[in-house]
Design a protein around this motif. Sequence first.
Motif, PDB file in Angstrom:
ATOM      1  N   VAL A  67     -47.627  17.782  44.968  1.00 46.15           N
ATOM      2  CA  VAL A  67     -48.563  18.478  45.860  1.00 46.15           C
ATOM      3  C   VAL A  67     -48.038  19.881  46.169  1.00 46.15           C
ATOM      4  CG1 VAL A  67     -49.658  18.453  48.131  1.00 46.15           C
ATOM      5  CG2 VAL A  67     -49.372  16.318  46.859  1.00 46.15           C
ATOM      6  N   ILE A  68     -46.751  19.972  46.539  1.00 44.19           N
ATOM      7  CA  ILE A  68     -46.151  21.275  46.863  1.00 44.19           C
ATOM      8  C   ILE A  68     -46.238  22.201  45.670  1.00 44.19           C
ATOM      9  CG2 ILE A  68     -43.991  22.430  47.472  1.00 44.19           C
ATOM     10  CD1 ILE A  68     -43.232  19.877  49.020  1.00 44.19           C
ATOM     11  N   ASN A  69     -46.083  21.658  44.469  1.00 42.78           N
ATOM     12  CA  ASN A  69     -46.084  22.464  43.244  1.00 42.78           C
ATOM     13  C   ASN A  69     -47.453  23.044  42.922  1.00 42.78           C
ATOM     14  OD1 ASN A  69     -44.412  23.445  41.070  1.00 42.78           O
ATOM     15  ND2 ASN A  69     -45.559  22.108  39.694  1.00 42.78           N
ATOM     16  N   ARG A  70     -48.483  22.628  43.670  1.00 42.76           N
ATOM     17  CA  ARG A  70     -49.818  23.196  43.474  1.00 42.76           C
ATOM     18  C   ARG A  70     -50.075  24.397  44.395  1.00 42.76           C
ATOM     19  NH1 ARG A  70     -51.433  17.500  43.423  1.00 42.76           N
ATOM     20  NH2 ARG A  70     -51.846  16.842  41.276  1.00 42.76           N
ATOM     21  N   LEU A  71     -49.146  24.684  45.289  1.00 43.78           N
ATOM     22  CA  LEU A  71     -49.316  25.830  46.166  1.00 43.78           C
ATOM     23  C   LEU A  71     -49.412  27.112  45.356  1.00 43.78           C
ATOM     24  CD1 LEU A  71     -46.677  24.993  48.939  1.00 43.78           C
ATOM     25  CD2 LEU A  71     -49.171  24.958  49.199  1.00 43.78           C
ATOM     26  N   PRO A  72     -50.031  28.154  45.905  1.00 44.57           N
ATOM     27  CA  PRO A  72     -50.021  29.448  45.217  1.00 44.57           C
ATOM     28  C   PRO A  72     -48.586  29.894  44.947  1.00 44.57           C
ATOM     29  CG  PRO A  72     -51.561  29.477  47.063  1.00 44.57           C
ATOM     30  CD  PRO A  72     -50.805  28.184  47.165  1.00 44.57           C
ATOM     31  N   VAL A  73     -48.384  30.563  43.830  1.00 45.88           N
ATOM     32  CA  VAL A  73     -47.037  30.975  43.443  1.00 45.88           C
ATOM     33  C   VAL A  73     -46.396  31.831  44.536  1.00 45.88           C
ATOM     34  CG1 VAL A  73     -45.666  32.220  41.712  1.00 45.88           C
ATOM     35  CG2 VAL A  73     -47.628  30.841  41.003  1.00 45.88           C
ATOM     36  N   ARG A  74     -47.176  32.656  45.208  1.00 47.03           N
ATOM     37  CA  ARG A  74     -46.646  33.511  46.282  1.00 47.03           C
ATOM     38  C   ARG A  74     -46.046  32.685  47.412  1.00 47.03           C
ATOM     39  NH1 ARG A  74     -47.453  38.784  47.856  1.00 47.03           N
ATOM     40  NH2 ARG A  74     -49.100  39.089  46.306  1.00 47.03           N
ATOM     41  N   MET A  75     -46.592  31.492  47.643  1.00 47.11           N
ATOM     42  CA  MET A  75     -46.086  30.627  48.696  1.00 47.11           C
ATOM     43  C   MET A  75     -44.926  29.767  48.222  1.00 47.11           C
ATOM     44  SD  MET A  75     -49.668  29.358  50.410  1.00 47.11           S
ATOM     45  CE  MET A  75     -48.814  28.336  51.629  1.00 47.11           C
ATOM     46  N   LEU A  76     -44.849  29.524  46.944  1.00 48.97           N
ATOM     47  CA  LEU A  76     -43.854  28.607  46.390  1.00 48.97           C
ATOM     48  C   LEU A  76     -42.516  29.287  46.106  1.00 48.97           C
ATOM     49  CD1 LEU A  76     -43.555  25.646  45.476  1.00 48.97           C
ATOM     50  CD2 LEU A  76     -44.381  26.332  43.229  1.00 48.97           C
ATOM     51  N   TYR A  77     -42.525  30.616  45.958  1.00 52.82           N
ATOM     52  CA  TYR A  77     -41.309  31.340  45.579  1.00 52.82           C
ATOM     53  C   TYR A  77     -41.010  32.472  46.564  1.00 52.82           C
ATOM     54  CZ  TYR A  77     -41.072  28.875  41.156  1.00 52.82           C
ATOM     55  OH  TYR A  77     -40.947  27.893  40.205  1.00 52.82           O
ATOM     56  N   VAL A  78     -39.720  32.802  46.679  1.00 50.83           N
ATOM     57  CA  VAL A  78     -39.316  33.960  47.482  1.00 50.83           C
ATOM     58  C   VAL A  78     -39.860  35.216  46.798  1.00 50.83           C
ATOM     59  CG1 VAL A  78     -37.259  32.811  48.381  1.00 50.83           C
ATOM     60  CG2 VAL A  78     -37.095  34.156  46.279  1.00 50.83           C
ATOM     61  N   ARG A 104     -37.892  26.049  48.650  1.00 51.21           N
ATOM     62  CA  ARG A 104     -37.195  24.875  49.173  1.00 51.21           C
ATOM     63  C   ARG A 104     -35.678  25.018  49.107  1.00 51.21           C
ATOM     64  NH1 ARG A 104     -41.032  20.843  45.858  1.00 51.21           N
ATOM     65  NH2 ARG A 104     -41.186  22.784  44.630  1.00 51.21           N
ATOM     66  N   MET A 105     -35.210  26.037  48.388  1.00 49.88           N
ATOM     67  CA  MET A 105     -33.769  26.295  48.392  1.00 49.88           C
ATOM     68  C   MET A 105     -33.252  26.601  49.798  1.00 49.88           C
ATOM     69  SD  MET A 105     -32.330  25.863  45.456  1.00 49.88           S
ATOM     70  CE  MET A 105     -33.437  24.784  44.513  1.00 49.88           C
ATOM     71  N   ILE A 106     -34.163  26.995  50.720  1.00 53.33           N
ATOM     72  CA  ILE A 106     -33.744  27.280  52.093  1.00 53.33           C
ATOM     73  C   ILE A 106     -33.116  26.051  52.736  1.00 53.33           C
ATOM     74  CG2 ILE A 106     -35.941  26.660  53.161  1.00 53.33           C
ATOM     75  CD1 ILE A 106     -33.614  29.576  54.158  1.00 53.33           C
ATOM     76  N   LEU A 107     -33.466  24.870  52.251  1.00 55.63           N
ATOM     77  CA  LEU A 107     -32.854  23.654  52.798  1.00 55.63           C
ATOM     78  C   LEU A 107     -31.357  23.605  52.512  1.00 55.63           C
ATOM     79  CD1 LEU A 107     -35.668  21.116  51.837  1.00 55.63           C
ATOM     80  CD2 LEU A 107     -35.040  21.822  54.162  1.00 55.63           C
ATOM     81  N   GLY A 108     -30.898  24.390  51.566  1.00 56.72           N
ATOM     82  CA  GLY A 108     -29.474  24.411  51.244  1.00 56.72           C
ATOM     83  C   GLY A 108     -28.751  25.638  51.758  1.00 56.72           C
ATOM     84  N   PHE A 109     -29.368  26.363  52.706  1.00 60.99           N
ATOM     85  CA  PHE A 109     -28.734  27.614  53.155  1.00 60.99           C
ATOM     86  C   PHE A 109     -27.375  27.356  53.793  1.00 60.99           C
ATOM     87  CE2 PHE A 109     -30.324  26.265  57.249  1.00 60.99           C
ATOM     88  CZ  PHE A 109     -29.451  26.832  58.178  1.00 60.99           C
TER      89      PHE A 109
END
Length: 305
Positions: free
Chosen positions: A273-284, A43-48
């Motif tokens: 809900v987002i925090n339940r995503l697989p770690v591979r999807m949640l992080y760069v 979600r840091m991409i929102l601050g690019f």
Amino acid sequence: MTTDFSARVREAEPSILDDADLDALPLRLGADSLLWKYAGDVRMILGFQRLAGTENCIEQLAQGVEDHSIIFNDFIGRARRTGPPVMRTVYSDQPQRWGRRVRDFHRDIKGTVADGSRYHALNPELFYWAHATFVDQVLTITDTFIRRLSYEEKVQIFEESKVWYQLYGVSPRSQPQTYEEFCEYWQSMCEKFVPTRTIVYATGYLRQGVPGPRWMPAPLWRLAAAPLNGILRTVIVGTLPPEMRQVCDLPWDARKQRRYDRFAAVMRAANPVINRLPVRMLYVPWAYEGWMRTGVDPRPLHNKS
């Protein structure tokens, strides 16, 4: 902190620390840090645009990008080359090696600005400003779109950012020493923003709309892209400091602020809900590698103030 940025940045002299001295320091961030939890969140991409834009609103840094980068021909490519080494300075098992790689890439980035004064990328005042924009991104995007941070957590992120900066091996003489000093420093730098050629170019899509594919007629693209441009002009422009909106000629009003605030509130509400995503999807990828290497699942960590 009393450093005079405008005077010292014109000294244009690099100030690099001795690597042997750095090797003696146990510098490392880890899975228990708030920076690990949030810096690599997708979600840091929102601050690019906030990150890249605030960097390049300072004349000397923007001139360095213009003189030594291919930003005008390959904007996305430059971001891809910058992001991985910086993230690996946080998440790799060799953070000092990656930090020095980032530093050494900037050794020959120097030149002059419009008034004839010199700049050097490893001048501590200029190098710390670039670092500060990454720290600000973590603080702002986490607090806006992930979850509200407590004052103590903001202090912790800032203190961890001091370790992060040390890993680059550049003099910390311009670094604020407390979170309060950092906030004062940030505002003072925002007041120095100017409409550099680099940042005016980089924000053109927010004023003129996202350029369409060559094969699509322009009138049809304007119609198809209207929703996307509307979202960008609310969400992306909303992340920017008022001083940057002003120098980049990006209109903002109370109605847009309300829309932005509603979007941010929805994002924060969706965090469980987002925090339940697989770690591979949640992080760069570079953050994901760090979490996998340590064997720690970041999802249960630091979800409440």
